[in-house]
Write an enzyme that holds these catalytic residues in place. Sequence first.
Site, PDB file in Angstrom:
ATOM      1  N   GLU A  97       0.832  -1.207   0.000  1.00  0.00           N
ATOM      2  CA  GLU A  97       0.000   0.000   0.000  1.00  0.00           C
ATOM      3  C   GLU A  97       0.865   1.254   0.000  1.00  0.00           C
ATOM      4  OE1 GLU A  97      -2.644   2.496   3.190  1.00  0.00           O
ATOM      5  OE2 GLU A  97      -2.502   0.315   3.446  1.00  0.00           O
TER       6      GLU A  97
ATOM      7  N   ASN B 294      -7.165   1.395   0.230  1.00  0.00           N
ATOM      8  CA  ASN B 294      -5.836   0.909   0.607  1.00  0.00           C
ATOM      9  C   ASN B 294      -5.468  -0.332  -0.204  1.00  0.00           C
ATOM     10  OD1 ASN B 294      -5.851   2.927   2.531  1.00  0.00           O
ATOM     11  ND2 ASN B 294      -6.373   1.562   4.228  1.00  0.00           N
TER      12      ASN B 294
ATOM     13  N   ASP C 109       0.836   3.795  -3.213  1.00  0.00           N
ATOM     14  CA  ASP C 109       0.393   5.180  -3.048  1.00  0.00           C
ATOM     15  C   ASP C 109       1.305   6.123  -3.835  1.00  0.00           C
ATOM     16  OD1 ASP C 109      -1.070   7.393  -1.733  1.00  0.00           O
ATOM     17  OD2 ASP C 109       0.829   7.711  -0.705  1.00  0.00           O
TER      18      ASP C 109
ATOM     19  N   GLU D  85      -4.364   0.622  -3.678  1.00  0.00           N
ATOM     20  CA  GLU D  85      -2.973   1.086  -3.693  1.00  0.00           C
ATOM     21  C   GLU D  85      -2.007  -0.094  -3.570  1.00  0.00           C
ATOM     22  OE1 GLU D  85      -2.929   3.886  -0.517  1.00  0.00           O
ATOM     23  OE2 GLU D  85      -3.871   5.480  -1.687  1.00  0.00           O
TER      24      GLU D  85
END
Length: 265
Positions: free
Chosen positions: A64, A133, A68, A136
Amino acid sequence: MIIRIVRDGLMRLFGRKPKEPLFLLVELLGFEPRDSELYDLAFRHSSVSKTDKEGFKLNNERLEFLGDSVLATAMSHYLYQRHPHWNEGEMSKRRGAIVGRKVNNAVAQRMGLDRLLQIRREARQGSTDIYGNTLEALIGAIFLDQGYARAEAFVHQRMVPLFTELEASLREQTTNYKSLLLEWTQKHHLTLDFRMLQEPKRSGAPFVCGVYVDERKVGVGSGPNKKVAHQDAAHRALLALCQADPSVAEELSIPQGEQGLIDLP
């Protein structure tokens, strides 16, 4: 060989029987994964962490973190190419709007990631951010498995259409038009007043609110309660102000041609 590996990985990932479709992940990604374990990890919430031989917990949190950054870079590149005349502030605001948490979560659910996520029931009920989340983390897995170019292509081709489709409806739920209008009037030292023009005397009738800037009525809105009527009136007032003076949209950091950022119809 790769088909068998993907098939076996999908069977472990989704817990499906051989007679059921085994290539959902391939259909989602648009390519065949090289390392299916990365994708198993991307869909593994911390509530169902595995432990490796050294005692470290394995879940999707590290992916994650990586995803991101990849997502932000991919969207920055997309906006840089698509809008060659926007300045840094315009691109930054647009990127923040298009990958905002609510939009991210909605995109993940539209893609079906909520059904693929491995998570304990109580953890699923705790927060809807888990889906964004997971999205990502999936991007992080693609980056490690296929490289940046493939991860960026996934964002541009598979996600951007969903981002833009869902953004307007979600923005309507989250934008505080009353606060935007208040900030603008305070900046210009103008008075702002919300006046109830109609309060229902019977059940089901709407509340009607008028917005006055320096004692001039600039918008009227309605809703099932005062709060919604205030927001609707502020929304309509902002629309009227932007139509009367394009500089208002500029002051609100709405790029030219993108006044939809405050969901003006």
